[in-house]
Design an enzyme around this catalytic site. Structure first.
Site, PDB file in Angstrom:
ATOM      1  CG  HIS A  35       3.774   4.268   8.575  1.00  0.00           C
ATOM      2  ND1 HIS A  35       3.809   5.079   7.454  1.00  0.00           N
ATOM      3  CD2 HIS A  35       3.388   3.037   8.130  1.00  0.00           C
ATOM      4  CE1 HIS A  35       3.459   4.368   6.393  1.00  0.00           C
ATOM      5  NE2 HIS A  35       3.202   3.134   6.781  1.00  0.00           N
TER       6      HIS A  35
ATOM      7  CE  LYS B 288      26.619  -2.890  -6.287  1.00  0.00           C
ATOM      8  NZ  LYS B 288      26.903  -1.902  -7.333  1.00  0.00           N
TER       9      LYS B 288
ATOM     10  NE  ARG C 208       7.212   0.907   4.840  1.00  0.00           N
ATOM     11  CZ  ARG C 208       5.983   0.389   4.847  1.00  0.00           C
ATOM     12  NH1 ARG C 208       5.798  -0.865   4.488  1.00  0.00           N
ATOM     13  NH2 ARG C 208       4.950   1.105   5.204  1.00  0.00           N
TER      14      ARG C 208
ATOM     15  NE  ARG D 254      -1.800  -2.127   2.818  1.00  0.00           N
ATOM     16  CZ  ARG D 254      -1.963  -3.417   2.520  1.00  0.00           C
ATOM     17  NH1 ARG D 254      -3.026  -3.794   1.882  1.00  0.00           N
ATOM     18  NH2 ARG D 254      -1.074  -4.309   2.881  1.00  0.00           N
ATOM     19  CB  THR D 255       3.374   2.604   2.312  1.00  0.00           C
ATOM     20  OG1 THR D 255       2.602   2.178   3.425  1.00  0.00           O
ATOM     21  CG2 THR D 255       3.945   3.976   2.605  1.00  0.00           C
TER      22      THR D 255
HETATM   23  C1  NCD Z   1       1.847  -0.762   8.300  1.00  0.00           C
HETATM   24  C2  NCD Z   1       3.348  -0.592   8.437  1.00  0.00           C
HETATM   25  O1  NCD Z   1       4.086  -0.833   7.475  1.00  0.00           O
HETATM   26  O2  NCD Z   1       3.739  -0.176   9.506  1.00  0.00           O
HETATM   27  N1  NCD Z   1       1.451  -1.006   6.983  1.00  0.00           N
HETATM   28  C3  NCD Z   1       1.186   0.060   6.191  1.00  0.00           C
HETATM   29  O3  NCD Z   1       2.045   0.839   5.856  1.00  0.00           O
HETATM   30  N2  NCD Z   1      -0.085   0.261   5.845  1.00  0.00           N
HETATM   31  C4  NCD Z   1       1.286  -1.748   9.247  1.00  0.00           C
HETATM   32  C5  NCD Z   1       1.830  -3.141   9.240  1.00  0.00           C
HETATM   33  O4  NCD Z   1       2.755  -3.473   8.486  1.00  0.00           O
HETATM   34  O5  NCD Z   1       1.304  -3.940  10.017  1.00  0.00           O
END
Ligand code: NCD
Length: 308
Positions: free
Chosen positions: A130, A81, A102, A52-53
């Site tokens: 997040h 590397k 991320r 999703r993100t």
């Molecule tokens: C969340 C995350 O990555 O922290 N997912 C997301 O970005 N929607 C929640 C999760 O991974 O459980």
């Protein structure tokens, strides 16, 4: 001025409300924004799994008329590397106007932001925070409740490692009259730094419990979360705790009629699919809302950086 978003508190309450207003405008008038970011580039650097993100950042940039360049796993980039986050951030700044990153390590997005010459958006740093998931959560709460105050918010599941939980507590603690019911196994309680620096600091009332069903009747929002397997030190603990809470229709018997059920997703077992058709289930709306809020945030940061 270049500005990054590492933590949700990097945005003031007023700015959060402005982002919600922009997202609502995007929903109402998508054509108005279709060329807003023509020829601009977003880099998505994802060193941890994501559906999703990453895809919503990418869809957001495309819907603004921009382009996307992407690293979708640590193994496919120079991180494999041994390149540092700082060097990666300096490098990617040469190609992109804005970066969404991320990373499994807490603080990595901060390091990237201090080394990049373009805005960096934290798309999740380890078990820390997040902020853009919180933007998705906020638009969902706004669309369901039309307010951010006077709400009883139940957070349920892995409140220790769940970074979305930490960011949401931060955001909702700024509004008056909110209270939290923190529902988790003993081992997965909200970290003490969040209780001390956020809840106690803002005098926000909260209770901690292990019992979801007895908390249910008072909740306006129920935010379910996945037990974060990847952050556990051993598999036995994960296996013991993974099914601590499973929301099934019978558990909603005493819930409010206008309860809003949220989940950042991915869901493993925490919400039975039998709930998906309940009008109170908001988690797929939340996915869509995330894209609109990311569009609003990209626009804001590119404007402030003088790129637009
Ligand atoms: C969340 C995350 O990555 O922290 N997912 C997301 O970005 N929607 C929640 C999760 O991974 O459980």
């Amino acid at each position: 001025m270049k500005r990054s978003v590492i933590d949700i508190v990097d945005l003031s309450a007023q700015e959060l409300e402005e982002l919600v207003a922009t997202a609502e405008d995007i929903i109402a008038n998508p054509d108005k924004y279709a060329h807003a970011c023509d020829r601009k580039k977003l880099a998505t650097l994802f060193f941890e799994p994501s559906t999703r993100t990453r895809m919503s950042f990418e869809a957001a940039m495309y819907e603004l008329g921009g382009h996307v360049i992407s690293v979708s796993s640590a193994m496919s980039s120079s991180a494999a590397k041994g390149e540092s986050v700082a060097d990666t951030a300096k490098t990617v700044s040469c190609y992109a106007d804005i970066i969404a990153m991320r990373h499994p390590k807490e603080g990595a997005a901060y390091v990237a932001a201090t080394n990049a010459s373009v805005p960096v958006i934290n798309a999740g740093d380890g078990g820390h925070c997040h902020p853009t998931q919180t933007l998705a959560d906020l638009l969902t709460i706004w669309r369901e409740k039309r307010r951010f105050d006077g709400l009883t918010i139940g957070l349920c599941g892995d409140l220790k490692f769940g970074r979305t939980v930490h960011s949401l507590i931060n955001a909702m603690s700024r509004y008056p009259g909110n209270r939290f019911v923190l529902i988790s196994p003993e081992e997965l309680k909200v970290p003490s730094y969040v209780k001390r620096d956020v809840l106690k600091q803002h005098n926000v009332p909260y209770v901690q419990t292990t019992d979801l069903e007895s908390a249910m009747p008072e909740l306006d929002i129920l935010y379910m979360t996945r037990v974060q397997r990847e952050r556990f030190f051993n598999e036995e603990d994960y296996l013991r705790l993974k099914d601590s809470y499973i929301l099934t229709p019978d558990k909603l018997k005493n819930a409010k009629q206008d309860l809003a059920i949220l989940h950042p997703l991915p869901r493993v077992n925490e919400i039975s699919v039998a709930i998906d058709d309940d009008p109170r289930a908001c988690y797929f709306k939340q996915v869509l809302n995330g894209k609109f809020m990311r569009m609003a945030l990209i626009l804001k940061l590119l404007k402030e950086a003088g790129t637009l």
